[in-house]
Design an enzyme around this catalytic site. Sequence first.
Site, mmCIF file in Angstrom:
data_model
loop_
_atom_site.group_PDB
_atom_site.id
_atom_site.type_symbol
_atom_site.label_atom_id
_atom_site.label_comp_id
_atom_site.label_asym_id
_atom_site.label_seq_id
_atom_site.Cartn_x
_atom_site.Cartn_y
_atom_site.Cartn_z
ATOM 1 N N LYS A 1 -20.800 21.927 2.127
ATOM 2 C CA LYS A 1 -19.741 22.690 2.813
ATOM 3 C C LYS A 1 -18.669 21.777 3.404
ATOM 4 O O LYS A 1 -17.478 22.014 3.231
ATOM 5 C CB LYS A 1 -20.351 23.549 3.934
ATOM 6 C CG LYS A 1 -21.330 24.597 3.453
ATOM 7 C CD LYS A 1 -21.886 25.420 4.588
ATOM 8 C CE LYS A 1 -22.813 24.681 5.494
ATOM 9 N NZ LYS A 1 -24.107 24.332 4.869
ATOM 10 N N ASP B 1 -15.915 24.406 8.004
ATOM 11 C CA ASP B 1 -17.087 24.223 7.149
ATOM 12 C C ASP B 1 -18.247 25.140 7.567
ATOM 13 O O ASP B 1 -19.404 24.883 7.264
ATOM 14 C CB ASP B 1 -17.522 22.753 7.100
ATOM 15 C CG ASP B 1 -18.066 22.236 8.427
ATOM 16 O OD1 ASP B 1 -18.049 22.982 9.432
ATOM 17 O OD2 ASP B 1 -18.518 21.074 8.467
#
Length: 218
Positions: free
Chosen positions: A17, A86
């Site tokens: 991520k 993220d």
Amino acid sequence: MGRIPFITVEGPIGIGKTSLAKAISEHFHFHLLKEIVDENPFLDKFYDDIEEWSFQTEMFFLCNRYKQLEDIEKHYLSQNKSVVADYHILKNIIFAKRTLKDEQQFKKYLNIYDILTSDMPRPNVVIYLNASLDTLLKRIEKRGRDFEKKISPLYLKQLSLDYEEYMNTFEKTHPDIPVLRYNGDHVDFVQNKEDLEHIITQLETTLKKGVHYHESSH
């Protein structure tokens, strides 16, 4: 959508991520919001004894993410500055549902979550990454965080399934928020430049469909 871009990248532990969010941030010149992981004082204890330390761990993450999103709204989104994160705050529910075995604790947590997130900024594009257990384990091993070495493969596999279920529900309940899905078994945006370019192109197309987006906006 019609808002300044606020993109979140989500998926289970080890999927990449932060790497993708960073690449998006650099390409579009968006502010990068990274989740606080290493600073959680309960995390090491949590992976030793999940049931004993789950409430403290989840509350730490929730309060930190709440503060981060509050700051993002104040200093960036309300100032027409685009953001890529993220994580999505919804991950708190995915993890808490799995780790808080005590029903009363989970209800308490849910009440606090609802209060804190009721007026939080919500993303207008979600990028969802997932992969097989083998791929996740390899990526976790590669980045070498000590506390992640304690993660049980069974816990990780279940978490991956939880994400899949939650994101399927999310798409049904939030039809106005595009979800771009990528399978980490077939897409490696860290090692393969073409894979990253494909994701960037798809994101660019999605943004131009309705978000207030201009090349090089910040």
